[in-house]
Design a protein around this motif. Sequence first.
Motif, PDB file in Angstrom:
ATOM      1  N   LEU A  53      -3.295  11.292  -4.385  1.00  0.00           N
ATOM      2  CA  LEU A  53      -3.740  10.698  -3.120  1.00  0.00           C
ATOM      3  C   LEU A  53      -2.629  10.761  -2.083  1.00  0.00           C
ATOM      4  CD1 LEU A  53      -5.452   7.393  -4.352  1.00  0.00           C
ATOM      5  CD2 LEU A  53      -6.603   9.327  -3.282  1.00  0.00           C
ATOM      6  N   ILE A 107      -1.140   8.711   0.544  1.00  0.00           N
ATOM      7  CA  ILE A 107      -1.167   7.305   0.962  1.00  0.00           C
ATOM      8  C   ILE A 107      -0.720   7.209   2.416  1.00  0.00           C
ATOM      9  CG2 ILE A 107      -0.222   5.009   0.536  1.00  0.00           C
ATOM     10  CD1 ILE A 107       0.179   5.945  -2.407  1.00  0.00           C
ATOM     11  N   VAL A 134      -0.175   0.956   3.642  1.00  0.00           N
ATOM     12  CA  VAL A 134      -0.054  -0.015   2.556  1.00  0.00           C
ATOM     13  C   VAL A 134       0.188  -1.392   3.168  1.00  0.00           C
ATOM     14  CG1 VAL A 134       1.166  -0.618   0.425  1.00  0.00           C
ATOM     15  CG2 VAL A 134       1.019   1.768   1.117  1.00  0.00           C
ATOM     16  N   ALA A 166       0.767  -5.296  -3.510  1.00  0.00           N
ATOM     17  CA  ALA A 166       0.580  -4.385  -2.384  1.00  0.00           C
ATOM     18  C   ALA A 166      -0.802  -3.735  -2.466  1.00  0.00           C
ATOM     19  CB  ALA A 166       1.664  -3.313  -2.404  1.00  0.00           C
ATOM     20  N   VAL A 167      -1.447  -3.608  -1.314  1.00  0.00           N
ATOM     21  CA  VAL A 167      -2.777  -2.985  -1.268  1.00  0.00           C
ATOM     22  C   VAL A 167      -2.709  -1.718  -0.425  1.00  0.00           C
ATOM     23  CG1 VAL A 167      -5.232  -3.394  -0.844  1.00  0.00           C
ATOM     24  CG2 VAL A 167      -3.666  -5.345  -1.048  1.00  0.00           C
ATOM     25  N   VAL A 168      -3.165  -0.643  -1.002  1.00  0.00           N
ATOM     26  CA  VAL A 168      -3.291   0.590  -0.225  1.00  0.00           C
ATOM     27  C   VAL A 168      -4.592   0.479   0.559  1.00  0.00           C
ATOM     28  CG1 VAL A 168      -3.584   3.091  -0.345  1.00  0.00           C
ATOM     29  CG2 VAL A 168      -2.032   1.941  -1.934  1.00  0.00           C
ATOM     30  N   THR A 169      -4.507   0.539   1.889  1.00  0.00           N
ATOM     31  CA  THR A 169      -5.715   0.354   2.696  1.00  0.00           C
ATOM     32  C   THR A 169      -6.186   1.658   3.347  1.00  0.00           C
ATOM     33  OG1 THR A 169      -4.328  -0.304   4.555  1.00  0.00           O
ATOM     34  CG2 THR A 169      -5.252  -2.078   3.191  1.00  0.00           C
ATOM     35  N   GLU A 170      -5.377   2.683   3.253  1.00  0.00           N
ATOM     36  CA  GLU A 170      -5.833   3.993   3.749  1.00  0.00           C
ATOM     37  C   GLU A 170      -5.164   5.100   2.950  1.00  0.00           C
ATOM     38  OE1 GLU A 170      -5.288   4.719   7.941  1.00  0.00           O
ATOM     39  OE2 GLU A 170      -6.045   6.784   7.769  1.00  0.00           O
ATOM     40  N   ALA A 171      -5.979   5.887   2.303  1.00  0.00           N
ATOM     41  CA  ALA A 171      -5.457   7.007   1.521  1.00  0.00           C
ATOM     42  C   ALA A 171      -6.535   8.079   1.445  1.00  0.00           C
ATOM     43  CB  ALA A 171      -5.059   6.546   0.121  1.00  0.00           C
ATOM     44  N   TYR A 172      -6.094   9.311   1.267  1.00  0.00           N
ATOM     45  CA  TYR A 172      -7.028  10.437   1.200  1.00  0.00           C
ATOM     46  C   TYR A 172      -6.808  11.240  -0.067  1.00  0.00           C
ATOM     47  CZ  TYR A 172      -7.714   9.166   6.037  1.00  0.00           C
ATOM     48  OH  TYR A 172      -7.998   8.453   7.167  1.00  0.00           O
TER      49      TYR A 172
END
Lengths: 203, 203
Positions: free
Chosen positions: B63, B65, B68, B76-82
């Motif tokens: 991914l 990232i 975060v 920690a939260v990943v809030t946008e990843a591709y």
Amino acid sequence: MSIRYPNGKKFEKKRIFSGQKNVNNKDDRFSNRGMSLEEDINETNDYYRAHQIAVIHKKPTPLQIVKVNYPKRSAAVVTEAYFKKPSTTDYNGVFQGKYIDFEAKETRNKTSFPLKNFHEHQIQHMKEVMQHNGIAFALLKFSLLDEVYLLEAHELMSFYDKQDTNRKSIPKKEIEERGHLIPFGYHPRIDYLKIIDKMIDRC
Amino acid sequence: MSIRYPNGKKFEKKRIFSGQKNVNNKDDRFSNRGMSLEEDINETNDYYRAHQIAVIHKKPTPLQIVKVNYPKRSAAVVTEAYFKKPSTTDYNGVFQGKYIDFEAKETRNKTSFPLKNFHEHQIQHMKEVMQHNGIAFALLKFSLLDEVYLLEAHELMSFYDKQDTNRKSIPKKEIEERGHLIPFGYHPRIDYLKIIDKMIDRC
């Protein structure tokens, strides 16, 4: 317009000491040379691949994906995911048909290497690799001294398995004696396979 | 309350045909046996590890990232990843000291296996592994027939490299002749190393 003076140094130091790794290592300018260990290893591995010496890759960061959005006409977006503890080491691959497996860690300590940098399951994984005659080791960097050592997994285990409440790190002297200093180079930057190559010859 | 009839089947089929993989494979109940190829392989690898036969892991989904968040007092939260295209195959590890590397794919086709299921860089990676004397292969599942074949990388390449606009798949007959049918078992479910073991003996 705000002018920021670099007084946040203490915070940054603390984060490094804790053994956490930055996701985006482009910002990790810990060493005097301005390169993180990960960047050096990635470049070294690129060199190995380009020169057909070995095929070694870093594994992707393991994430627990919770939510994925599929916007129309564009790529899927992960909107909620959490970092998972890795169940293996970060790097593996093939060299002369043999299985290579290692973990890379750095510290700002100058006299010893903290063992808490290694997760329990990474240690377990290295033990399993050894059982199956894979080549397992760690690359340990003393960032402030700009020294990188290769320590074979069985040496690492001898310290890890006997750590107690008093000693949770490997003295640098022991790493110097039982490990292998890897001199920095230009291409590749950290030629760790040179040491492995000699070990294979000895077998 | 909305009642939904399962009339989206065509869409689902299309998704499978396209060779895309579901992130959460718990929902992948493509085969008659109700198990996805990935689940079968993961259980097989668990068996190999538990019985000290081999150490083989699936690599995490790669991914990119982007964002975060670090909420106070929680993870920690990943809030946008591709999703990124993998640069290697999905599975690798060590068996009798040797480097093992493979990709697993399934199709609902009955008479041929679409080559578009493989990414170009996965093919490139397999070629590199072969160059370095690693053991590279593909596990190919015909979901509707519940048949899994092991096809060595050099055989896969012989089809991949000569594909043209007319033929972008491997006829099942060829897979039967040049590959190895792996009978389903209870423990392990897909005993692919049995075939690899024989190959190593032959060398």
